[in-house]
Design a protein around this motif. Structure first.
Motif, PDB file in Angstrom:
ATOM      1  N   ASN A   1       0.815  -1.216   0.000  1.00  0.00           N
ATOM      2  CA  ASN A   1       0.000   0.000   0.000  1.00  0.00           C
ATOM      3  C   ASN A   1       0.844   1.258   0.000  1.00  0.00           C
ATOM      4  OD1 ASN A   1      -2.947  -0.523   0.015  1.00  0.00           O
ATOM      5  ND2 ASN A   1      -2.425  -1.825   1.739  1.00  0.00           N
ATOM      6  N   LEU A   2       1.962   1.226   0.702  1.00  0.00           N
ATOM      7  CA  LEU A   2       2.850   2.393   0.728  1.00  0.00           C
ATOM      8  C   LEU A   2       3.480   2.629  -0.643  1.00  0.00           C
ATOM      9  CD1 LEU A   2       4.570   1.862   4.204  1.00  0.00           C
ATOM     10  CD2 LEU A   2       2.626   3.336   3.647  1.00  0.00           C
ATOM     11  N   LYS A   3       3.840   1.542  -1.338  1.00  0.00           N
ATOM     12  CA  LYS A   3       4.375   1.670  -2.697  1.00  0.00           C
ATOM     13  C   LYS A   3       3.330   2.268  -3.640  1.00  0.00           C
ATOM     14  CE  LYS A   3       7.680  -2.185  -2.685  1.00  0.00           C
ATOM     15  NZ  LYS A   3       7.998  -3.495  -3.308  1.00  0.00           N
ATOM     16  N   ILE A   4       2.084   1.778  -3.472  1.00  0.00           N
ATOM     17  CA  ILE A   4       0.982   2.247  -4.316  1.00  0.00           C
ATOM     18  C   ILE A   4       0.760   3.749  -4.131  1.00  0.00           C
ATOM     19  CG2 ILE A   4      -1.539   2.154  -4.577  1.00  0.00           C
ATOM     20  CD1 ILE A   4      -1.228  -0.901  -3.877  1.00  0.00           C
ATOM     21  N   VAL A   5       0.648   4.168  -2.876  1.00  0.00           N
ATOM     22  CA  VAL A   5       0.382   5.576  -2.585  1.00  0.00           C
ATOM     23  C   VAL A   5       1.530   6.446  -3.078  1.00  0.00           C
ATOM     24  CG1 VAL A   5       0.024   7.264  -0.741  1.00  0.00           C
ATOM     25  CG2 VAL A   5      -1.116   5.043  -0.633  1.00  0.00           C
ATOM     26  N   SER A   6       2.747   5.986  -2.867  1.00  0.00           N
ATOM     27  CA  SER A   6       3.924   6.748  -3.296  1.00  0.00           C
ATOM     28  C   SER A   6       3.926   6.933  -4.808  1.00  0.00           C
ATOM     29  CB  SER A   6       5.191   6.022  -2.840  1.00  0.00           C
ATOM     30  OG  SER A   6       6.336   6.688  -3.312  1.00  0.00           O
ATOM     31  N   LEU A   7       3.637   5.860  -5.552  1.00  0.00           N
ATOM     32  CA  LEU A   7       3.645   5.960  -7.015  1.00  0.00           C
ATOM     33  C   LEU A   7       2.508   6.841  -7.513  1.00  0.00           C
ATOM     34  CD1 LEU A   7       4.361   3.167  -9.547  1.00  0.00           C
ATOM     35  CD2 LEU A   7       2.356   4.591  -9.884  1.00  0.00           C
ATOM     36  N   CYS A   8       1.299   6.609  -6.976  1.00  0.00           N
ATOM     37  CA  CYS A   8       0.137   7.390  -7.431  1.00  0.00           C
ATOM     38  C   CYS A   8       0.321   8.874  -7.130  1.00  0.00           C
ATOM     39  CB  CYS A   8      -1.136   6.866  -6.780  1.00  0.00           C
ATOM     40  SG  CYS A   8      -1.641   5.237  -7.376  1.00  0.00           S
ATOM     41  N   LYS A   9       0.928   9.177  -6.006  1.00  0.00           N
ATOM     42  CA  LYS A   9       1.174  10.570  -5.631  1.00  0.00           C
ATOM     43  C   LYS A   9       2.214  11.196  -6.564  1.00  0.00           C
ATOM     44  CE  LYS A   9       3.327  10.955  -1.748  1.00  0.00           C
ATOM     45  NZ  LYS A   9       4.706  11.375  -2.156  1.00  0.00           N
TER      46      LYS A   9
ATOM     47  N   ARG B   1       2.353   1.681 -14.868  1.00  0.00           N
ATOM     48  CA  ARG B   1       3.465   1.620 -13.904  1.00  0.00           C
ATOM     49  C   ARG B   1       3.112   0.703 -12.721  1.00  0.00           C
ATOM     50  NH1 ARG B   1       7.614   5.297 -14.524  1.00  0.00           N
ATOM     51  NH2 ARG B   1       7.327   6.766 -16.232  1.00  0.00           N
ATOM     52  N   LEU B   2       1.855   0.767 -12.261  1.00  0.00           N
ATOM     53  CA  LEU B   2       1.423  -0.107 -11.162  1.00  0.00           C
ATOM     54  C   LEU B   2       1.512  -1.573 -11.557  1.00  0.00           C
ATOM     55  CD1 LEU B   2      -1.656   1.898  -9.836  1.00  0.00           C
ATOM     56  CD2 LEU B   2       0.380   1.323  -8.501  1.00  0.00           C
TER      57      LEU B   2
ATOM     58  N   GLU C   1       5.338  -5.991  -8.280  1.00  0.00           N
ATOM     59  CA  GLU C   1       4.991  -7.353  -7.870  1.00  0.00           C
ATOM     60  C   GLU C   1       3.865  -7.320  -6.841  1.00  0.00           C
ATOM     61  OE1 GLU C   1       7.980 -10.843  -7.527  1.00  0.00           O
ATOM     62  OE2 GLU C   1       7.770 -10.029  -5.488  1.00  0.00           O
ATOM     63  N   GLY C   2       2.845  -8.150  -7.057  1.00  0.00           N
ATOM     64  CA  GLY C   2       1.725  -8.213  -6.122  1.00  0.00           C
ATOM     65  C   GLY C   2       0.545  -7.348  -6.510  1.00  0.00           C
ATOM     66  N   ILE C   3       0.651  -6.656  -7.648  1.00  0.00           N
ATOM     67  CA  ILE C   3      -0.462  -5.816  -8.110  1.00  0.00           C
ATOM     68  C   ILE C   3      -1.003  -6.370  -9.425  1.00  0.00           C
ATOM     69  CG2 ILE C   3      -1.133  -3.528  -8.957  1.00  0.00           C
ATOM     70  CD1 ILE C   3       0.776  -2.325  -6.952  1.00  0.00           C
ATOM     71  N   TYR C   4      -2.322  -6.555  -9.463  1.00  0.00           N
ATOM     72  CA  TYR C   4      -2.989  -7.033 -10.672  1.00  0.00           C
ATOM     73  C   TYR C   4      -3.806  -5.894 -11.263  1.00  0.00           C
ATOM     74  CZ  TYR C   4      -6.567  -9.368 -13.538  1.00  0.00           C
ATOM     75  OH  TYR C   4      -7.421  -9.724 -14.560  1.00  0.00           O
ATOM     76  N   VAL C   5      -3.430  -5.495 -12.469  1.00  0.00           N
ATOM     77  CA  VAL C   5      -4.151  -4.457 -13.206  1.00  0.00           C
ATOM     78  C   VAL C   5      -4.834  -5.150 -14.384  1.00  0.00           C
ATOM     79  CG1 VAL C   5      -3.970  -2.229 -14.392  1.00  0.00           C
ATOM     80  CG2 VAL C   5      -2.323  -2.812 -12.591  1.00  0.00           C
ATOM     81  N   PRO C   6      -6.158  -5.338 -14.318  1.00  0.00           N
ATOM     82  CA  PRO C   6      -6.840  -6.127 -15.357  1.00  0.00           C
ATOM     83  C   PRO C   6      -6.504  -5.701 -16.781  1.00  0.00           C
ATOM     84  CG  PRO C   6      -8.353  -5.654 -13.569  1.00  0.00           C
ATOM     85  CD  PRO C   6      -7.092  -4.896 -13.268  1.00  0.00           C
ATOM     86  N   GLU C   7      -6.336  -4.399 -16.978  1.00  0.00           N
ATOM     87  CA  GLU C   7      -6.118  -3.892 -18.332  1.00  0.00           C
ATOM     88  C   GLU C   7      -4.683  -4.078 -18.811  1.00  0.00           C
ATOM     89  OE1 GLU C   7      -7.330   0.111 -20.898  1.00  0.00           O
ATOM     90  OE2 GLU C   7      -7.683   0.030 -18.732  1.00  0.00           O
ATOM     91  N   TYR C   8      -3.729  -4.143 -17.877  1.00  0.00           N
ATOM     92  CA  TYR C   8      -2.325  -4.092 -18.295  1.00  0.00           C
ATOM     93  C   TYR C   8      -1.452  -5.249 -17.799  1.00  0.00           C
ATOM     94  CZ  TYR C   8      -3.616   0.628 -19.637  1.00  0.00           C
ATOM     95  OH  TYR C   8      -4.233   1.708 -20.210  1.00  0.00           O
ATOM     96  N   SER C   9      -1.894  -6.008 -16.823  1.00  0.00           N
ATOM     97  CA  SER C   9      -1.071  -7.127 -16.335  1.00  0.00           C
ATOM     98  C   SER C   9      -1.104  -8.252 -17.365  1.00  0.00           C
ATOM     99  CB  SER C   9      -1.588  -7.626 -14.986  1.00  0.00           C
ATOM    100  OG  SER C   9      -1.399  -6.648 -13.986  1.00  0.00           O
ATOM    101  N   LYS C  10       0.066  -8.665 -17.823  1.00  0.00           N
ATOM    102  CA  LYS C  10       0.152  -9.651 -18.911  1.00  0.00           C
ATOM    103  C   LYS C  10       0.484 -11.055 -18.409  1.00  0.00           C
ATOM    104  CE  LYS C  10      -0.430  -6.289 -21.864  1.00  0.00           C
ATOM    105  NZ  LYS C  10      -1.786  -6.075 -22.416  1.00  0.00           N
ATOM    106  N   ASN C  11       1.289 -11.133 -17.362  1.00  0.00           N
ATOM    107  CA  ASN C  11       1.778 -12.431 -16.917  1.00  0.00           C
ATOM    108  C   ASN C  11       1.112 -12.837 -15.615  1.00  0.00           C
ATOM    109  OD1 ASN C  11       3.683 -12.460 -19.100  1.00  0.00           O
ATOM    110  ND2 ASN C  11       4.906 -11.005 -17.925  1.00  0.00           N
ATOM    111  N   LYS C  12       1.605 -13.904 -15.034  1.00  0.00           N
ATOM    112  CA  LYS C  12       1.101 -14.324 -13.727  1.00  0.00           C
ATOM    113  C   LYS C  12       1.402 -13.241 -12.696  1.00  0.00           C
ATOM    114  CE  LYS C  12       0.546 -19.259 -13.733  1.00  0.00           C
ATOM    115  NZ  LYS C  12       0.477 -20.372 -12.790  1.00  0.00           N
ATOM    116  N   VAL C  13       0.520 -13.125 -11.720  1.00  0.00           N
ATOM    117  CA  VAL C  13       0.704 -12.149 -10.651  1.00  0.00           C
ATOM    118  C   VAL C  13       1.056 -12.906  -9.374  1.00  0.00           C
ATOM    119  CG1 VAL C  13      -0.374 -10.328  -9.279  1.00  0.00           C
ATOM    120  CG2 VAL C  13      -0.922 -10.551 -11.715  1.00  0.00           C
TER     121      VAL C  13
END
Length: 514
Positions: free
Chosen positions: A139-147, A160-161, A165-177
């Protein structure tokens, strides 16, 4: 900050933050303020100087942050039907339900929690991304990047998200999460005490995370492997912190008593009570085979009269099949220790409709209850049952449920027979558990079905009519037993020990009934 709240950390009072986010709980404030994971996430983000974060609940009336100024919105997603409250909250703030219908003016929206870690596919149309696994550091990585990229387009932020590792973006994640499993160097505790919490002013400490027993049906066990323990010294330090603000403490963990120093933790608390300190202590649950006189002596001294024990099945045969390796002697020994310690009663938790269950297994649960009642006449026992729901990423994920009619007949039978011997019992709704199974093994075809269910009120009839409207064969998701080679919607999530292990474990457990 509210007048009924006590902060156990120092929130930054004067934040001159340009970046605003909401952390949302799809339930009322009382439940949110008793949710350790939700509160800890809030604390860690609240300690970031240039982020303004606000908690919102299903019953929030006024917000401090203007909805139009919220850049990031995170939801806790712990139960299958939470989507109903999530949709309601999005509607409340004028946010379109589907991510495809939201523009740059709307916040980036994500979810984390056991439901979406296990299988986010049914909800992939509604969230921009998902946190898969333990979220404390993520969550800290997420907030830091989004900010950092707050002035960039959503597309760029999500691309970028998707690389984290550990983030699944339905539109952009291509491989296993890969599911994130955090090393627990420090214990986690209630950072904000509240008079409005369901567990009022209770200081909760996570003592252990995960469970090494790996019952075949148990999502909580497989999702949180490996079993990890909080450092003993940290637990004692945090107990002191909690007791400096309240006399109510609770120890949390699926396998609490497996902590190498659990007896010493109990002894530490017991000595405080013996020295005149008033402490009310409770535990989430205990394993039958790990109950000791020392543990129960502490619990009774701290005012606990009853505890919950999960025995899952009535017969040793079925307990062996599901990997709940408890003997009847161990259960009776636990009752004996409890009686001698002055405990008033046990609530046993069990499950109906488990794979390989037969009538004899159910009758043995009733026989066990009779035996305890006859041998320990003043000791109160009760039973709570749920019906089996196949959960992703467990060895029983391939098994379908029995029909609702069959499960309701079993429910009526066991309640009636237990009532005859003076034992109270409750059973979860087989009809609701059916829909929980549908959601658990669902896929991305569910989006319009979920919206229709929500718009029609979210009751049982709404699920049924929505499925009919969109021609979804819900029996396939809830009742069908899949072949072990079947590709499953959640296979793209990499959770240790992995699908091959689950297949082998499924075969091993099945072999007991052959």
């Amino acid at each position: 900050m509210h007048s009924n709240e006590t902060f156990l950390y120092k929130p930054l009072k004067q934040k001159n933050a340009a970046y605003n986010m909401w952390l949302a709980f799809p339930g009322c404030e009382a439940f949110a303020m008793s949710s350790l994971g939700y509160l800890w996430m809030f604390k860690t983000i609240d300690e970031i100087e240039d982020v303004n974060i606000e908690r919102i609940y299903s019953d929030t009336v006024h917000t401090h942050i203007n909805p139009s100024e919220v850049k990031l919105l995170g939801f806790s997603f712990c139960f299958d039907t939470d989507f109903l409250e999530i949709f309601k909250m999005l509607d409340k703030y004028g946010i379109p339900l589907k991510s495809a219908h939201r523009g740059e003016a709307h916040p980036v929206i994500f979810a984390g929690g056991p439901v979406v870690t296990a299988n986010p596919k049914p909800y992939s149309a509604f969230f921009d991304f998902f946190v898969i696994g333990d979220g404390e550091d993520l969550n800290l990585k997420i907030v830091s990047l989004c900010k950092e990229f707050k002035d960039k387009s959503k597309k760029e932020i999500l691309e970028r998200l998707a690389q984290i590792e550990g983030i699944y973006v339905p539109e952009y994640s291509k491989n296993k999460v890969k599911k994130i499993t955090k090393r627990l160097e420090n214990s986690i505790y209630t950072p904000i005490l509240s008079e409005k919490a369901f567990f009022q002013n209770t200081f909760i400490i996570e003592v252990a995370r995960g469970c090494a027993n790996r019952c075949g049906f148990c999502l909580a066990s497989y999702l949180n492997l490996p079993l990890r323990f909080m450092p003993y010294e940290d637990i004692l330090k945090d107990i002191e912190l909690g007791l400096s603000h309240t006399n109510k403490i609770a120890l949390l963990g699926a396998q609490l008593s497996a902590h190498p120093q659990f007896d010493k933790i109990c002894e530490y608390i017991y000595n405080k009570i013996e020295n005149g300190q008033k402490i009310e202590m409770s535990v989430s649950s205990l394993r039958v085979d790990s109950i000791t006189p020392e543990i129960l002596k502490t619990l009774t001294a701290a005012g606990q009269k009853n505890i919950t024990l999960a025995i899952e099945a009535g017969s040793e045969r079925l307990r062996k099949i599901i990997n709940k390796n408890l003997t009847e002697n161990q259960i009776m020994n636990a009752v004996e220790i409890a009686v001698n310690a002055g405990l008033k009663g046990f609530k046993f938790y069990g499950m109906l409709g488990l794979p390989c269950e037969n009538q004899k297994d159910i009758d043995e649960m009733i026989t066990l209850a009779k035996k305890i009642k006859q041998q320990y006449k003043g000791f109160d026992i009760s039973f709570g049952f749920s019906t089996f729901v196949p959960k992703p990423n467990t060895p029983f994920q391939w098994f379908g449920r029995e029909s609702t009619k069959s499960l309701e007949a079993k429910s009526d039978y066991i309640k009636r027979e237990l009532h005859k011997i003076g034992v109270s019992s409750s059973v979860s709704s087989a009809k609701w558990d059916y829909w929980q199974a549908v959601l658990s093994r669902g896929d991305e075809s569910f989006s319009d079905f979920l919206i229709e269910t929500y718009k029609n009120g979210g009751k049982l009839g709404a699920f049924k009519s929505a499925a009919k409207k969109f021609n979804i064969n819900t029996d396939y998701y809830a009742l069908e037993t899949y072949c072990l080679e079947k590709e499953l919607p959640w296979d793209f999530i990499e959770i240790k020990p992995g699908k091959e292990f689950l297949i082998q474990e499924n075969k091993r457990l099945r072999s007991y009934s052959d």
